[in-house]
Design a protein around this motif. Structure first.
Motif, PDB file in Angstrom:
ATOM      1  N   VAL A  45      23.641  18.755  10.366  1.00 58.86           N
ATOM      2  CA  VAL A  45      25.230  18.467  10.538  1.00 58.86           C
ATOM      3  C   VAL A  45      25.874  19.562  12.406  1.00 58.86           C
ATOM      4  O   VAL A  45      25.795  19.067  13.455  1.00 58.86           O
ATOM      5  N   LYS A  46      25.363  20.025  11.968  1.00 59.79           N
ATOM      6  CA  LYS A  46      25.754  21.400  13.372  1.00 59.79           C
ATOM      7  C   LYS A  46      24.443  21.365  14.574  1.00 59.79           C
ATOM      8  O   LYS A  46      25.192  21.198  15.571  1.00 59.79           O
ATOM      9  N   LEU A  47      23.449  21.210  13.855  1.00 58.59           N
ATOM     10  CA  LEU A  47      22.560  20.949  15.409  1.00 58.59           C
ATOM     11  C   LEU A  47      22.972  20.033  15.864  1.00 58.59           C
ATOM     12  O   LEU A  47      22.755  19.962  16.900  1.00 58.59           O
ATOM     13  N   TYR A  48      22.732  19.002  15.085  1.00 60.59           N
ATOM     14  CA  TYR A  48      22.915  17.687  15.642  1.00 60.59           C
ATOM     15  C   TYR A  48      24.122  17.290  16.356  1.00 60.59           C
ATOM     16  O   TYR A  48      23.961  16.212  17.790  1.00 60.59           O
ATOM     17  N   LEU A  49      25.020  18.090  16.239  1.00 59.44           N
ATOM     18  CA  LEU A  49      26.027  17.872  16.982  1.00 59.44           C
ATOM     19  C   LEU A  49      26.211  18.494  18.451  1.00 59.44           C
ATOM     20  O   LEU A  49      26.851  18.235  19.531  1.00 59.44           O
TER      21      LEU A  49
ATOM     22  N   HIS B 210      25.059  26.727  -1.895  1.00 61.14           N
ATOM     23  CA  HIS B 210      24.046  26.902  -1.722  1.00 61.14           C
ATOM     24  C   HIS B 210      23.266  25.127  -1.195  1.00 61.14           C
ATOM     25  O   HIS B 210      22.670  25.483  -0.608  1.00 61.14           O
ATOM     26  N   GLN B 211      23.596  24.046  -1.771  1.00 57.98           N
ATOM     27  CA  GLN B 211      22.988  23.238  -1.806  1.00 57.98           C
ATOM     28  C   GLN B 211      23.874  22.295  -0.288  1.00 57.98           C
ATOM     29  O   GLN B 211      23.288  21.459  -0.167  1.00 57.98           O
ATOM     30  N   THR B 212      25.033  22.910   0.121  1.00 63.27           N
ATOM     31  CA  THR B 212      25.216  22.723   1.233  1.00 63.27           C
ATOM     32  C   THR B 212      24.993  23.022   2.330  1.00 63.27           C
ATOM     33  O   THR B 212      25.454  22.529   3.883  1.00 63.27           O
ATOM     34  N   LYS B 213      24.841  24.185   2.402  1.00 61.47           N
ATOM     35  CA  LYS B 213      23.934  25.086   3.271  1.00 61.47           C
ATOM     36  C   LYS B 213      23.364  24.029   4.919  1.00 61.47           C
ATOM     37  O   LYS B 213      23.304  23.959   5.537  1.00 61.47           O
ATOM     38  N   THR B 214      22.216  23.304   4.512  1.00 59.14           N
ATOM     39  CA  THR B 214      21.473  22.734   4.625  1.00 59.14           C
ATOM     40  C   THR B 214      21.898  21.561   5.098  1.00 59.14           C
ATOM     41  O   THR B 214      21.652  21.262   7.165  1.00 59.14           O
TER      42      THR B 214
END
Length: 306
Positions: free
Chosen positions: A107-111, A98-102
């Protein structure tokens, strides 16, 4: 002679009858013992509790059954521990997910933004935000590892007589940069020679987490007061701030895992600092007390046994 022969014959017959009877009793006892043992073992295999009152006798079966009861209790206790550990592991995995999802999604969005040449957003800005998300993810994972190791007993608290001033100094030094950036003054009042049996590393971690919260919730030009008092049974370490305070209805939940005050959800942190602090202090047979009033700051008192 005939009388003696008759007597001897009668005695021989009686001996034979006695032997046959003893053999019969022995077989019956063995059969009963085997049947009881089979019944008890089946109950144990079906996770049924054995009661000590079921068989109370001074014979061989009574001794064997008493040991089987002990074995059953040990087995049940061990199963409960394993189940508890599994539940903790499931909860931990769920929390990590849950905590690592955001941050992972960010990170994927910025990449994607970096790979999209049509975006007008400057690369330096994207890289800065990307680095921030990676740092947040790294901090989260390190915190989760600390928490899991403490909960599962992988890390053992090592209590040794240590100068409490050294422990406090390590915790204070870690928050000074953030306090200076907000012009928050830290005041200390304690006996520099005071010795206390505690785990310096983990107690310093607990103190840092509380001080970090104090800096976070205290506004510009605020104050944080630290005092140490040796009492009859405990040594009390008080950390008082002039921050926003904690509402009475929230004071019971601030030590929960991943709890964060609603007003600061956008600021840095993941909400396990106080949870870890209480865990560390509890493992040293101490406790934490909190007093707070909205708008008047908060006071956290740590009690460690002398």
């Amino acid at each position: 002679m005939e009388i003696i022969a008759c007597v001897m014959t009668a005695l021989l017959i009686m001996v034979i009858i006695c032997l046959i009877w003893k053999n019969y009793r022995l077989k019956r006892d063995i059969y009963d013992f085997t049947e009881k043992l089979d019944t008890v073992l089946n109950r144990m295999m079906n996770d049924q509790e054995l009661t000590p009152e079921a068989y109370q006798s001074d014979d061989l079966w009574g001794m064997v059954y008493e040991r089987l009861v002990r074995l059953s209790q040990m087995y049940t206790h061990k199963n409960e521990e394993i189940t508890e550990e599994k539940d903790k592991l499931k909860e931990l995995v769920s929390d990590i997910s849950h905590q690592t999802k955001t941050p992972i999604a960010n990170v994927k969005l910025y990449l994607e933004l970096l790979s999209d040449k049509k975006k007008k957003m400057e690369e330096d800005d994207i890289l800065k935000k990307l680095g921030g998300q990676v740092d947040k993810l790294d901090f989260l994972l390190h915190s989760m590892v600390k928490m899991s190791r403490l909960e599962t007993g992988t890390i053992r608290i090592q209590k040794q007589p240590t100068c409490i001033a050294d422990t406090l100094a390590a915790a204070i030094a870690a928050v000074v940069p953030c306090a200076d950036s907000k012009q928050i003054r830290i005041h200390v009042d304690y006996d520099e020679k005071l010795m206390l049996k505690h785990d310096k590393k983990w107690t310093s971690e607990a103190l840092f987490n509380i001080l970090d919260n104090a800096v976070k919730y205290t506004g510009e030009n605020g104050n944080i007061y630290i005092s140490v008092c040796r009492q009859e049974l405990f040594t009390r370490i008080c950390i008082r701030d002039t921050g926003k305070g904690i509402a009475p209805e929230r004071q019971g939940t601030i030590f929960s895992r991943f709890y964060r005050e609603p007003e600061i959800h956008d600021s840095e942190g993941i909400g396990i600092g106080l949870y870890l602090a209480r865990k560390i202090i509890t493992l040293q047979n101490g406790y934490i007390e909190v007093k707070s009033e909205v708008g008047c700051g908060s006071t956290f008192c740590i009690y460690l046994p002398n």
